[in-house]
Scaffold this motif. Structure first.
Motif, PDB file in Angstrom:
ATOM      1  N   PRO A  56      -9.899 -12.827   9.754  1.00 17.69           N
ATOM      2  CA  PRO A  56      -8.704 -13.232   9.000  1.00 17.69           C
ATOM      3  C   PRO A  56      -7.461 -12.432   9.318  1.00 17.69           C
ATOM      4  CG  PRO A  56     -10.204 -11.984   7.592  1.00 17.69           C
ATOM      5  CD  PRO A  56     -10.945 -12.272   8.862  1.00 17.69           C
ATOM      6  N   ASP A  57      -7.615 -11.207   9.837  1.00 11.97           N
ATOM      7  CA  ASP A  57      -6.452 -10.377  10.148  1.00 11.97           C
ATOM      8  C   ASP A  57      -5.901 -10.616  11.549  1.00 11.97           C
ATOM      9  OD1 ASP A  57      -6.314  -9.182   7.691  1.00 11.97           O
ATOM     10  OD2 ASP A  57      -7.416  -7.387   8.272  1.00 11.97           O
ATOM     11  N   MET A  58      -6.469 -11.576  12.259  1.00  8.19           N
ATOM     12  CA  MET A  58      -5.998 -11.839  13.620  1.00  8.19           C
ATOM     13  C   MET A  58      -4.564 -12.362  13.629  1.00  8.19           C
ATOM     14  SD  MET A  58      -8.177 -13.755  16.554  1.00  8.19           S
ATOM     15  CE  MET A  58      -7.490 -13.984  18.193  1.00  8.19           C
ATOM     16  N   VAL A  59      -4.102 -12.870  12.490  1.00  7.70           N
ATOM     17  CA  VAL A  59      -2.697 -13.286  12.378  1.00  7.70           C
ATOM     18  C   VAL A  59      -1.755 -12.134  12.702  1.00  7.70           C
ATOM     19  CG1 VAL A  59      -2.642 -12.785   9.892  1.00  7.70           C
ATOM     20  CG2 VAL A  59      -0.984 -14.370  10.864  1.00  7.70           C
ATOM     21  N   PHE A  60      -2.218 -10.901  12.515  1.00 11.30           N
ATOM     22  CA  PHE A  60      -1.374  -9.736  12.785  1.00 11.30           C
ATOM     23  C   PHE A  60      -1.501  -9.350  14.259  1.00 11.30           C
ATOM     24  CE2 PHE A  60      -2.528  -9.110   8.165  1.00 11.30           C
ATOM     25  CZ  PHE A  60      -1.358  -9.683   7.702  1.00 11.30           C
ATOM     26  N   SER A  61      -0.927 -10.203  15.091  1.00 14.38           N
ATOM     27  CA  SER A  61      -1.114 -10.096  16.536  1.00 14.38           C
ATOM     28  C   SER A  61      -0.475  -8.856  17.139  1.00 14.38           C
ATOM     29  CB  SER A  61      -0.566 -11.350  17.227  1.00 14.38           C
ATOM     30  OG  SER A  61       0.789 -11.566  16.863  1.00 14.38           O
ATOM     31  N   VAL A 202       8.924  -3.158   0.468  1.00 10.86           N
ATOM     32  CA  VAL A 202       8.751  -4.605   0.697  1.00 10.86           C
ATOM     33  C   VAL A 202       8.580  -4.892   2.178  1.00 10.86           C
ATOM     34  CG1 VAL A 202       9.939  -5.288  -1.405  1.00 10.86           C
ATOM     35  CG2 VAL A 202      11.275  -5.022   0.708  1.00 10.86           C
ATOM     36  N   PHE A 203       8.255  -3.837   2.952  1.00 14.85           N
ATOM     37  CA  PHE A 203       8.012  -3.918   4.394  1.00 14.85           C
ATOM     38  C   PHE A 203       9.254  -4.315   5.179  1.00 14.85           C
ATOM     39  CE2 PHE A 203       3.340  -3.954   5.880  1.00 14.85           C
ATOM     40  CZ  PHE A 203       3.074  -2.837   5.119  1.00 14.85           C
ATOM     41  N   GLY A 204      10.436  -3.898   4.663  1.00 14.57           N
ATOM     42  CA  GLY A 204      11.669  -4.224   5.351  1.00 14.57           C
ATOM     43  C   GLY A 204      11.763  -3.680   6.756  1.00 14.57           C
ATOM     44  N   GLU A 241       3.008 -13.765   1.171  1.00 15.34           N
ATOM     45  CA  GLU A 241       1.574 -14.030   1.082  1.00 15.34           C
ATOM     46  C   GLU A 241       0.808 -13.144   2.066  1.00 15.34           C
ATOM     47  OE1 GLU A 241      -1.569 -15.770  -0.902  1.00 15.34           O
ATOM     48  OE2 GLU A 241       0.568 -15.903  -1.317  1.00 15.34           O
ATOM     49  N   LEU A 242       1.325 -13.004   3.266  1.00 17.51           N
ATOM     50  CA  LEU A 242       0.664 -12.160   4.260  1.00 17.51           C
ATOM     51  C   LEU A 242       0.783 -10.680   3.920  1.00 17.51           C
ATOM     52  CD1 LEU A 242       1.640 -14.007   7.567  1.00 17.51           C
ATOM     53  CD2 LEU A 242      -0.409 -14.287   6.161  1.00 17.51           C
ATOM     54  N   LEU A 243       1.789 -10.313   3.134  1.00 18.46           N
ATOM     55  CA  LEU A 243       1.914  -8.921   2.714  1.00 18.46           C
ATOM     56  C   LEU A 243       0.729  -8.495   1.855  1.00 18.46           C
ATOM     57  CD1 LEU A 243       3.547  -6.316   2.677  1.00 18.46           C
ATOM     58  CD2 LEU A 243       4.899  -7.252   0.785  1.00 18.46           C
ATOM     59  N   SER A 248       3.717  -8.100   7.769  1.00 17.52           N
ATOM     60  CA  SER A 248       4.899  -8.942   7.631  1.00 17.52           C
ATOM     61  C   SER A 248       5.397  -9.346   9.019  1.00 17.52           C
ATOM     62  CB  SER A 248       5.984  -8.224   6.818  1.00 17.52           C
ATOM     63  OG  SER A 248       6.999  -9.130   6.435  1.00 17.52           O
ATOM     64  N   VAL A 249       6.720  -9.367   9.209  1.00 18.90           N
ATOM     65  CA  VAL A 249       7.316  -9.970  10.404  1.00 18.90           C
ATOM     66  C   VAL A 249       6.784  -9.359  11.699  1.00 18.90           C
ATOM     67  CG1 VAL A 249       9.472 -10.368  11.647  1.00 18.90           C
ATOM     68  CG2 VAL A 249       9.402 -10.618   9.157  1.00 18.90           C
TER      69      VAL A 249
END
Length: 258
Positions: A56-61, A202-204, A241-243, A248-249
């Motif tokens: 599930p964490d593969m989104v964090f490429s 907020v992961f800015g 949601e991903l946070l 994040s970005v």
């Protein structure tokens, strides 16, 4: 980038992850698509790696590799829950025709902890990547490496506490770093943008800059104002949601430097 097809929080490997907190794969996918489409609108080419069930964490490429000068050093993850992602990235780079591809020997979580400034690589340690990985990265890429120690578990990867903006300019949250590392950053980057705790939380700083546009969480309004003052164009993104999984970005974006 990697679609969050299987996004969920079923385990906890950082302080942001709470498996008891409800998550929505659909919302995560919609927010991710917004980021993807923003990159395309700004004129960037986006390559996709296929998501793998059970990861599930593969989104964090960003964590998958570090890519500089056409060379790819693929991650070796600290946690067993993410370990199998490495094989997917090795396969992707080789299938895409990248000739110099290698997996790290020591724990190395890719662009999560290794940020290229155009001349040198800023390298994080303290929670994830092994200190020995810094020497390995220096030897593999033949680039200077500056070691920085993270001390706040909320900012467990370097890319959660620092972002390279372009032309050697950075923004960062001083409270995430050890006293020695704060001194190094202050000496090397005297004109850096300093984030306050509210924007960092907020992961800015988990942002991506193309030298003009800076994509960052839309909740980081203070940082957005500082970026405008420096001549950048802040572009807000909603990845709340991903946070919930601690990303994040930037976490969703692995930069391919050919």
């Amino acid at each position: 980038m990697c679609r969050p097809t299987y996004f969920d929080v079923t385990y906890s490997i950082n302080v942001w992850m709470d498996p008891s907190r409800p998550t929505s794969a659909r919302t995560g996918q919609e927010q991710w698509k917004g980021l993807h489409d923003t990159f395309s609108t700004l004129g960037h080419r986006v390559e996709l790696i296929e998501p793998v069930p059970g990861l599930p964490d593969m989104v964090f490429s960003a964590n998958g590799a570090t890519v500089v000068d056409g060379r790819a050093l693929v991650a070796r993850f600290r946690d067993r829950q993410r370990a199998d992602e490495s094989a997917a990235y090795l396969d992707w780079f080789r299938a895409a025709g990248w000739s110099e591809v290698c997996q790290a020997e020591y724990v190395n979580e890719g662009e999560g902890d290794f940020l290229f400034t155009g001349t040198e690589i800023l390298a994080g340690t303290g929670f994830r990547s092994d200190q020995r990985a810094h020497d390995e990265v220096r030897d593999f890429f033949g680039r200077p490496v500056v070691s920085l120690r993270l001390v706040d578990p909320r900012f467990y990867h370097l890319d959660t506490a620092l972002s390279h903006l372009g032309d050697g300019e950075i923004m960062y949250y001083p409270g995430a770093f050890s006293k020695e590392s704060r001194s190094i950053l202050s000496e090397r980057f005297p004109n850096a943008i300093l984030a306050d705790e509210s924007d960092a939380a907020v992961f800015g700083l988990n942002a991506v800059s193309d030298g003009k546009n800076v994509l960052l969480p839309q909740a980081a309004t203070g940082l957005a104002a500082r970026l405008r003052d420096r001549g950048y164009t802040p572009v807000g993104a909603d990845l709340t949601e991903l946070l919930k999984a601690g990303g994040s970005v930037k976490c969703c974006t692995l930069e391919l430097r050919e």
